[in-house]
Design an enzyme around this catalytic site. Sequence first.
Site, PDB file in Angstrom:
ATOM      1  N   GLY A   1       0.913  -1.204  -0.072  1.00 19.20           N
ATOM      2  CA  GLY A   1       0.041   0.052   0.073  1.00 19.20           C
ATOM      3  C   GLY A   1       0.968   1.038  -0.126  1.00 19.20           C
TER       4      GLY A   1
ATOM      5  N   CYS B   1       5.302  -6.214   1.629  1.00 17.92           N
ATOM      6  CA  CYS B   1       5.622  -4.769   1.465  1.00 17.92           C
ATOM      7  C   CYS B   1       4.912  -3.951   2.788  1.00 17.92           C
ATOM      8  CB  CYS B   1       5.234  -4.043   0.047  1.00 17.92           C
ATOM      9  SG  CYS B   1       6.245  -2.416  -0.102  1.00 17.92           S
ATOM     10  N   TYR B   2       4.121  -3.084   2.382  1.00 19.23           N
ATOM     11  CA  TYR B   2       3.125  -2.275   3.517  1.00 19.23           C
ATOM     12  C   TYR B   2       2.566  -3.356   4.614  1.00 19.23           C
ATOM     13  CZ  TYR B   2      -0.260   0.625   5.872  1.00 19.23           C
ATOM     14  OH  TYR B   2      -0.738   1.617   6.927  1.00 19.23           O
TER      15      TYR B   2
ATOM     16  N   HIS C   1       8.221  -8.058  -3.519  1.00 18.12           N
ATOM     17  CA  HIS C   1       7.080  -8.533  -4.012  1.00 18.12           C
ATOM     18  C   HIS C   1       7.236  -9.776  -4.566  1.00 18.12           C
ATOM     19  CE1 HIS C   1       4.583  -5.066  -3.490  1.00 18.12           C
ATOM     20  NE2 HIS C   1       5.748  -4.107  -3.507  1.00 18.12           N
TER      21      HIS C   1
ATOM     22  N   GLU D   1       4.825 -11.676  -5.705  1.00 15.73           N
ATOM     23  CA  GLU D   1       3.672 -11.870  -6.683  1.00 15.73           C
ATOM     24  C   GLU D   1       4.279 -11.414  -8.107  1.00 15.73           C
ATOM     25  OE1 GLU D   1       3.952  -9.569  -4.273  1.00 15.73           O
ATOM     26  OE2 GLU D   1       2.911  -7.843  -4.789  1.00 15.73           O
TER      27      GLU D   1
ATOM     28  N   ASP E   1     -16.293 -11.319 -21.820  1.00 15.71           N
ATOM     29  CA  ASP E   1     -17.053 -11.715 -20.870  1.00 15.71           C
ATOM     30  C   ASP E   1     -18.591 -12.300 -20.979  1.00 15.71           C
ATOM     31  OD1 ASP E   1     -14.732 -10.999 -19.579  1.00 15.71           O
ATOM     32  OD2 ASP E   1     -15.679  -9.049 -18.839  1.00 15.71           O
TER      33      ASP E   1
ATOM     34  N   SER F   1     -19.508 -13.313 -24.033  1.00 13.77           N
ATOM     35  CA  SER F   1     -19.384 -14.567 -24.702  1.00 13.77           C
ATOM     36  C   SER F   1     -19.213 -15.767 -24.034  1.00 13.77           C
ATOM     37  CB  SER F   1     -18.250 -14.254 -25.842  1.00 13.77           C
ATOM     38  OG  SER F   1     -18.310 -13.015 -26.521  1.00 13.77           O
TER      39      SER F   1
ATOM     40  N   LYS G   1     -10.152 -12.116 -15.369  1.00 21.84           N
ATOM     41  CA  LYS G   1     -10.312 -12.176 -16.746  1.00 21.84           C
ATOM     42  C   LYS G   1      -9.395 -13.397 -17.527  1.00 21.84           C
ATOM     43  CE  LYS G   1     -11.604  -9.705 -20.122  1.00 21.84           C
ATOM     44  NZ  LYS G   1     -12.881  -8.623 -20.000  1.00 21.84           N
TER      45      LYS G   1
END
Length: 536
Positions: free
Chosen positions: A83, A110-111, A197, A199, A255, A257, A394
């Site tokens: 953050g 991190c934060y 990080h 990720e 989405d 479809s 997504k």
Amino acid sequence: MKLNPGVRERKGDAAFPVEIYKAKRDGGNMNELLLVLDFGGQYKELIARTVRGLSVYSEIRPGSTGADEIRNLNPIGIILTGGPNSVYLPDAPKCDPEIFNLGIPVLGICYGMQLMCHMLGGTVQPCKKSEYGRVKASFRTQSVLFDGIGEQGTVLMSHTDFVSKLPDGFISTASTKDCPHAACECPSKKLFGVQFHPEVEHTDNGRKMMEQFLYAVCGAKGDYRLDDYIDTQVRRIRQKVGDQRVLLALSGGVDSSVCAALLSKAISGQLACIFVDHGFMRLNEGDEIESAFSGMKLNFIRVNAQHRFLSRIKGVADPEQKRKIIGDEFARVFEEEAGKLGSIPFLAQGTIYPDIIESGGKLGATIKSHHNVGGLPENLAFAEVIEPLSGLFKDEVRALGRKLGLPASLTERQPFPGPGLAVRVMGEVTREKLDIVRMADFIMCEEIGKLKNKPQQYFAVYTGTRSVGVKGDDRTYDAVIALRAVNTSDFMTCRYAPLSHRTLSRIASRITNEIRSVSRVVYDITSKPPATVEWE
Ligand code: XMP
């Protein structure tokens, strides 16, 4: 699915009430849960998505979520995100201190690490030297988090504060030149922190560290699989709908479809899909959508409303007005067509998980509050809304579409604004300008389609400017086309894509040769901010 083409995407804060997860669980979703508590970090979705990629179901909740609520959800682990704040300032976001006493493993990133250390009695202060980008780190490989990785590695750092003193009971497990505690842990309480990080791809073995946290620390079973999602949703849709009918507004975007394909599998024969072709689609797009869906049993209704839309925006140059008129007209056409079908109790929409995170967690609560359906006519009465993709990111939606047999032309589709090419023609829209930008867009897509590394989004813009040129012996005074290509992870910010001069010149040469009324092609090298992705 963006039912209201006039509404621009809305971004907001995460707020996702516990009732939704409980309802989902009661509805049969019994996957183990990893909770991501959000403190405003830009990577929160990436964290949640990485966890899911490791076969553990994850959800994002506000950082302030109370310990009681968390206990109710019964997660196997908690990740505190990064953050932008400084934990030692009075208004910095905090978590419920009780979460460190629940016996649930916590990983602060991190934060998140700074917050954990600060709240448990450590000290956080401004860095003497901030670290940004890839930094070399040394790891204490006895730490379960770093088990199986080397003693040295590169990590992505992005911080201006650091933990200068660890809380009692914690040990330091990694360091960099400027950060003495790049990771820390209190193994007996299953509390872990990383200043970097894990990720992001830029951190060597970052995924492995996340995997260690999930499996070696939280004891995950790894029971989340996309294959199960189809079966669960098909069962649930059938249960809910019974023998009634469902209406879906099909835009041809990824989405809606995938939503159509899933519904068709679940309740084939009870579904009606209305596809409004407003005439602002890319080349052959309307026909592609029709041919992809006409083979499925989903009562596909294509409404060719090109003429209506074009005459409604005749003479309109203001972008917001254009968007609004197109949105209104869309609702009107939809209403007329829906009216012809008689009363249908269920409305389906392709809402996905990020839509919910971004719009404050109103999962299907009301049709009108959601940006996707902001333009639905008010007198269309639906007893209920069905959102079978609302738990997916997504790329999971794309994968689901592939599993359901949709062609790549639909599952790999780039984002496309609801008002389509109408907002890629600057100023007043005419049929001729649309034809020009459509062809330029086609050429650009064809050429970029040949590249191995493609930008995330790319398209052509009719700039509305004319410029002098020369073709053969004639002086011309014709259209200027701009090319836009961007790299982005979330479309909230982007950088222009550094396409090679070779690619750019091939596109420019084809556009000026193959489209008679274009005299010049320019390349947009602006990032977002300050520009937006679209030009209008
Ligand atoms: P902007 O232009 O806001 O675009 O930087 C960010 C992303 O959103 C897409 N976009 C839209 N998507 N309806 C949509 O569903 C819209 O009206 C709309 N306008 C922009 C844009 O293509 C980009 O990917």
